[in-house]
Design a protein around this motif. Structure first.
Motif, PDB file in Angstrom:
ATOM      1  N   LEU A  47       0.847  -1.208   0.000  1.00  0.00           N
ATOM      2  CA  LEU A  47       0.000   0.000   0.000  1.00  0.00           C
ATOM      3  C   LEU A  47       0.871   1.242   0.000  1.00  0.00           C
ATOM      4  CD1 LEU A  47      -2.854  -0.878   2.544  1.00  0.00           C
ATOM      5  CD2 LEU A  47      -3.129  -0.399   0.099  1.00  0.00           C
ATOM      6  N   CYS A  48       2.011   1.166   0.680  1.00  0.00           N
ATOM      7  CA  CYS A  48       2.934   2.304   0.710  1.00  0.00           C
ATOM      8  C   CYS A  48       3.779   2.361  -0.557  1.00  0.00           C
ATOM      9  CB  CYS A  48       3.856   2.199   1.934  1.00  0.00           C
ATOM     10  SG  CYS A  48       3.049   2.545   3.510  1.00  0.00           S
ATOM     11  N   LEU A  49       4.443   1.227  -0.897  1.00  0.00           N
ATOM     12  CA  LEU A  49       5.397   1.260  -2.010  1.00  0.00           C
ATOM     13  C   LEU A  49       4.711   1.245  -3.373  1.00  0.00           C
ATOM     14  CD1 LEU A  49       8.391   1.189  -2.834  1.00  0.00           C
ATOM     15  CD2 LEU A  49       8.218  -1.292  -2.902  1.00  0.00           C
ATOM     16  N   GLY A  50       3.927   0.211  -3.630  1.00  0.00           N
ATOM     17  CA  GLY A  50       3.333   0.063  -4.952  1.00  0.00           C
ATOM     18  C   GLY A  50       2.194   1.015  -5.219  1.00  0.00           C
ATOM     19  N   GLN A  51       1.400   1.294  -4.187  1.00  0.00           N
ATOM     20  CA  GLN A  51       0.213   2.117  -4.386  1.00  0.00           C
ATOM     21  C   GLN A  51       0.525   3.611  -4.301  1.00  0.00           C
ATOM     22  OE1 GLN A  51      -2.545   0.402  -5.020  1.00  0.00           O
ATOM     23  NE2 GLN A  51      -4.026   2.047  -5.187  1.00  0.00           N
ATOM     24  N   THR A  52       1.393   3.986  -3.361  1.00  0.00           N
ATOM     25  CA  THR A  52       1.637   5.409  -3.113  1.00  0.00           C
ATOM     26  C   THR A  52       3.043   5.849  -3.510  1.00  0.00           C
ATOM     27  OG1 THR A  52       0.276   4.988  -1.142  1.00  0.00           O
ATOM     28  CG2 THR A  52       1.138   7.192  -1.389  1.00  0.00           C
ATOM     29  N   GLY A  53       3.940   4.880  -3.761  1.00  0.00           N
ATOM     30  CA  GLY A  53       5.299   5.228  -4.138  1.00  0.00           C
ATOM     31  C   GLY A  53       6.151   5.685  -2.977  1.00  0.00           C
ATOM     32  N   LEU A  54       5.825   5.229  -1.755  1.00  0.00           N
ATOM     33  CA  LEU A  54       6.593   5.624  -0.568  1.00  0.00           C
ATOM     34  C   LEU A  54       7.683   4.579  -0.309  1.00  0.00           C
ATOM     35  CD1 LEU A  54       3.698   6.708   1.836  1.00  0.00           C
ATOM     36  CD2 LEU A  54       5.102   8.145   0.352  1.00  0.00           C
ATOM     37  N   PRO A  55       8.961   4.948  -0.424  1.00  0.00           N
ATOM     38  CA  PRO A  55      10.045   3.972  -0.232  1.00  0.00           C
ATOM     39  C   PRO A  55      10.347   3.772   1.249  1.00  0.00           C
ATOM     40  CG  PRO A  55      10.959   6.109  -0.813  1.00  0.00           C
ATOM     41  CD  PRO A  55       9.461   6.289  -0.802  1.00  0.00           C
ATOM     42  N   SER A  56       9.465   3.072   1.936  1.00  0.00           N
ATOM     43  CA  SER A  56       9.661   2.826   3.365  1.00  0.00           C
ATOM     44  C   SER A  56      10.606   1.643   3.561  1.00  0.00           C
ATOM     45  CB  SER A  56       8.315   2.533   4.035  1.00  0.00           C
ATOM     46  OG  SER A  56       8.520   2.114   5.369  1.00  0.00           O
ATOM     47  N   ILE A 173      -8.899  -9.254   0.723  1.00  0.00           N
ATOM     48  CA  ILE A 173     -10.079  -8.631   0.110  1.00  0.00           C
ATOM     49  C   ILE A 173     -10.183  -7.165   0.531  1.00  0.00           C
ATOM     50  CG2 ILE A 173     -12.607  -8.646   0.090  1.00  0.00           C
ATOM     51  CD1 ILE A 173     -12.473 -11.700   0.328  1.00  0.00           C
ATOM     52  N   LEU A 174      -9.916  -6.903   1.803  1.00  0.00           N
ATOM     53  CA  LEU A 174     -10.004  -5.526   2.311  1.00  0.00           C
ATOM     54  C   LEU A 174      -8.955  -4.622   1.664  1.00  0.00           C
ATOM     55  CD1 LEU A 174     -11.473  -3.699   4.298  1.00  0.00           C
ATOM     56  CD2 LEU A 174      -9.869  -4.427   6.071  1.00  0.00           C
ATOM     57  N   ILE A 175      -7.717  -5.120   1.572  1.00  0.00           N
ATOM     58  CA  ILE A 175      -6.636  -4.306   0.987  1.00  0.00           C
ATOM     59  C   ILE A 175      -6.897  -4.063  -0.498  1.00  0.00           C
ATOM     60  CG2 ILE A 175      -4.179  -4.311   0.398  1.00  0.00           C
ATOM     61  CD1 ILE A 175      -3.675  -5.777   3.050  1.00  0.00           C
ATOM     62  N   ARG A 176      -7.367  -5.084  -1.216  1.00  0.00           N
ATOM     63  CA  ARG A 176      -7.646  -4.884  -2.648  1.00  0.00           C
ATOM     64  C   ARG A 176      -8.813  -3.919  -2.849  1.00  0.00           C
ATOM     65  NH1 ARG A 176      -8.849  -9.632  -7.005  1.00  0.00           N
ATOM     66  NH2 ARG A 176     -10.884  -9.609  -5.985  1.00  0.00           N
ATOM     67  N   THR A 177      -9.825  -4.049  -2.010  1.00  0.00           N
ATOM     68  CA  THR A 177     -10.945  -3.105  -2.103  1.00  0.00           C
ATOM     69  C   THR A 177     -10.473  -1.682  -1.840  1.00  0.00           C
ATOM     70  OG1 THR A 177     -12.453  -4.831  -1.330  1.00  0.00           O
ATOM     71  CG2 THR A 177     -13.230  -2.551  -1.179  1.00  0.00           C
ATOM     72  N   CYS A 182     -11.843   5.013  -4.215  1.00  0.00           N
ATOM     73  CA  CYS A 182     -11.464   6.394  -4.532  1.00  0.00           C
ATOM     74  C   CYS A 182     -10.207   6.794  -3.770  1.00  0.00           C
ATOM     75  CB  CYS A 182     -12.622   7.338  -4.171  1.00  0.00           C
ATOM     76  SG  CYS A 182     -14.071   7.101  -5.202  1.00  0.00           S
ATOM     77  N   PHE A 183     -10.117   6.321  -2.527  1.00  0.00           N
ATOM     78  CA  PHE A 183      -8.915   6.589  -1.735  1.00  0.00           C
ATOM     79  C   PHE A 183      -7.680   5.994  -2.406  1.00  0.00           C
ATOM     80  CE2 PHE A 183      -6.033   5.091   1.696  1.00  0.00           C
ATOM     81  CZ  PHE A 183      -5.667   6.320   2.211  1.00  0.00           C
ATOM     82  N   GLY A 184      -7.808   4.745  -2.900  1.00  0.00           N
ATOM     83  CA  GLY A 184      -6.690   4.101  -3.578  1.00  0.00           C
ATOM     84  C   GLY A 184      -6.305   4.821  -4.864  1.00  0.00           C
ATOM     85  N   MET A 185      -7.310   5.326  -5.598  1.00  0.00           N
ATOM     86  CA  MET A 185      -7.026   6.096  -6.817  1.00  0.00           C
ATOM     87  C   MET A 185      -6.266   7.376  -6.492  1.00  0.00           C
ATOM     88  SD  MET A 185      -8.233   4.198  -9.120  1.00  0.00           S
ATOM     89  CE  MET A 185      -9.347   2.803  -9.232  1.00  0.00           C
ATOM     90  N   SER A 186      -6.608   7.985  -5.383  1.00  0.00           N
ATOM     91  CA  SER A 186      -5.906   9.202  -4.969  1.00  0.00           C
ATOM     92  C   SER A 186      -4.451   8.886  -4.624  1.00  0.00           C
ATOM     93  CB  SER A 186      -6.604   9.825  -3.753  1.00  0.00           C
ATOM     94  OG  SER A 186      -7.954  10.137  -4.061  1.00  0.00           O
ATOM     95  N   LEU A 187      -4.243   7.721  -3.995  1.00  0.00           N
ATOM     96  CA  LEU A 187      -2.867   7.320  -3.682  1.00  0.00           C
ATOM     97  C   LEU A 187      -2.074   7.103  -4.975  1.00  0.00           C
ATOM     98  CD1 LEU A 187      -3.491   4.728  -0.807  1.00  0.00           C
ATOM     99  CD2 LEU A 187      -2.866   7.139  -0.597  1.00  0.00           C
ATOM    100  N   GLN A 188      -2.739   6.530  -5.983  1.00  0.00           N
ATOM    101  CA  GLN A 188      -2.079   6.352  -7.282  1.00  0.00           C
ATOM    102  C   GLN A 188      -1.697   7.698  -7.887  1.00  0.00           C
ATOM    103  OE1 GLN A 188      -1.482   3.785  -9.614  1.00  0.00           O
ATOM    104  NE2 GLN A 188      -1.870   2.100  -8.197  1.00  0.00           N
ATOM    105  N   ALA A 189      -2.562   8.662  -7.729  1.00  0.00           N
ATOM    106  CA  ALA A 189      -2.265   9.998  -8.264  1.00  0.00           C
ATOM    107  C   ALA A 189      -1.051  10.600  -7.566  1.00  0.00           C
ATOM    108  CB  ALA A 189      -3.488  10.897  -8.066  1.00  0.00           C
TER     109      ALA A 189
END
Length: 338
Positions: A47-56, A173-177, A182-189
Motif C-alpha cells: 500500500l505504501c510502495l506500490g500504491q503510493t510510491g513511498l520507499p519505506s 479482500i479488504l486491501i484490494r478493495t 477512490c482513496f486508492g485512486m488518490s494514492l495512485q495519483a
C-alpha cells in the motif's frame, strides 16, 4: 461465476485452502502459516510502495512491534486465557506507531523519507534489544500459549493455519478493495506525480499519513499472529534486515505493477529461506543473485513480465484501446495493473 474464476485471488485462496493436503508441502503446516502471514505483511507494505510510491525501509518495525505488543499484553495484562485481545493490541500498537512516524515524515520525500524510516526501525530495535525489564532484551519473550477459542484448539497447527487463512482472506479482500477505491485512486495519483497531485488540490501529506497508518496496522496484525505462531517474540525481527526482506520480496514479485506481486515475492522468499536454507547455508547468495538478475532485466519484477507478455498478445490481436480512448487517468492504469 466466470468473473470469480478469472480472479487470481480466487485461485490463491483455493490453493492455500488445500495447502495442508498438498503432497510434500502439506507436511510443513508451519511453513504455510508463515507464508500467509507474509502475504498480509507484504500486501500491507505494498500500500505504501506500490500504491503510493513511498520507499519505506522501516516497515519491519511495525511487524516487530506487533509481535512484542501481542507477547507483552498476553504475558502481563490479559492472562493465559486471552487470544483475540493480544492480536487487537498488536493492531493498535502497529497503527499508533505508524501514525506517529507517518505524521512526522508526511512531507518528506525520496531519500529523506527512506532514511527516516530506517532510523526509526533501528531506534525501535535498540530499545527492544536493551530494555530487558519489558522486552526481555536479547533473550526475548517466550511462553505465549495459543488457547482454545470457540471450541477450536489453537494449539493444533492445522487449526491455527486455517485461522490465519481466514484472516489472510479477509485482509486480502479488504486491501484490494481499498486499493481500488477512490482513496486508492488518490494514492495512485500521488505516486504518479506528486507535484501535479498537489496542484489538483490533493492534500498529499494527509494521504501519506493515512496510508502509512493503515499499512502499519496490517503489519502489526501480521506480527502479532507471528508471535502466536512461534509463541515468542525476539528483537531480531525488528532489525533493518527484516525491512529489507519485505522490500526485496515486494519488488521481486512485481508489487509496483500488480496487486499480486507481493504474494509471488513472498512465496519465493519464504521457500528460499525455509527450504533451500536446509540444503545450503548460503541460500541468501542465490536469492540475492536472483533479485539482481530479475530486477536488472525486468525492473517491474516477475508480475511485470507476465503483464507485458499479456499486453503484447493483446496488442498483436488489436484488443488494446488506442491512446485517445484510454482517457489517460489513474483509474485506467490501476484497472490494467490489478
Amino acid at each position: 461465476m466466470d468473473k470469480v474464476r478469472k480472479d487470481p485471488l480466487f485461485w490463491i485462496f483455493l490453493v492455500f485452502l488445500c495447502y495442508p493436503f498438498l503432497p510434500y508441502l502439506g507436511n510443513f503446516v508451519s511453513l504455510g502459516t508463515e507464508l500467509l502471514l507474509w502475504f498480509i505483511f507484504t500486501l500491507s507494505f505494498n500500500l505504501c510502495l506500490g500504491q503510493t510510491g513511498l520507499p519505506s525501509f522501516g516497515h519491519g518495525a511495525f511487524y516487530g512491534l506487533g509481535s512484542y505488543a501481542a507477547a507483552i499484553s498476553f504475558l502481563r495484562f490479559y492472562g493465559e486465557d486471552s487470544f483475540f485481545l493480544p492480536l487487537i493490541t498488536a493492531i493498535a500498537i502497529g497503527a499508533l506507531f505508524g501514525a506517529m512516524l507517518g505524521w512526522m515524515i508526511r512531507e518528506k520525500r525520496g531519500v529523506y523519507f527512506a532514511m527516516l524510516t530506517v532510523v526509526f526501525t533501528q531506534v525501535v530495535f535498540g530499545i527492544c534489544w536493551r530494555w530487558d525489564a519489558v522486552t526481555g532484551g536479547e533473550a526475548g519473550l517466550s511462553g505465549i500459549d495459543r488457547v482454545s477459542i470457540l471450541g477450536l484448539n489453537m494449539k493444533d497447527p492445522h487449526t491455527y493455519y486455517y485461522f490465519c487463512f481466514v484472516v489472510f482472506l479477509l485482509c486480502a479482500i479488504l486491501i484490494r478493495t481499498l486499493a481500488k477505491s477512490c482513496f486508492g485512486m488518490s494514492l495512485q495519483a500521488v505516486r504518479q506525480n506528486y507535484i501535479r497531485a498537489q496542484y489538483l488540490g490533493y492534500n498529499t501529506g494527509k494521504y501519506k499519513f493515512a496510508v502509512f497508518t493503515i499499512s502499519s496496522a496490517f503489519a502489526g496484525l501480521a506480527g502479532g499472529m507471528y508471535c502466536m505462531l512461534t509463541q515468542s517474540a525476539f528483537a531480531d525481527i525488528l532489525d533493518w534486515s527484516k525491512s529489507g526482506d519485505v522490500v526485496m520480496a515486494t519488488l521481486l514479485g512485481g508489487g509496483t505493477v500488480s496487486f499480486y506481486g507481493p504474494i509471488v515475492g513472498s512465496i519465493i522468499f519464504i521457500l528460499f529461506k525455509e527450504l533451500l536454507s536446509a540444503l545450503w547455508d548460503h541460500w541468501a547468495l542465490i536469492y540475492g543473485l536472483l533479485f539482481v538478475v530479475v530486477l536488472s532485466l525486468f525492473p517491474t519484477g516477475l508480475m511485470g513480465i507476465i503483464i507485458n507478455r499479456s499486453r503484447g498478445k493483446k496488442s498483436k490481436k488489436g484488443l488494446l484501446p488506442t491512446p485517445a480512448k484510454q482517457g489517460g487517468g489513474a483509474e485506467e492504469q490501476v484497472e490494467q495493473t490489478n
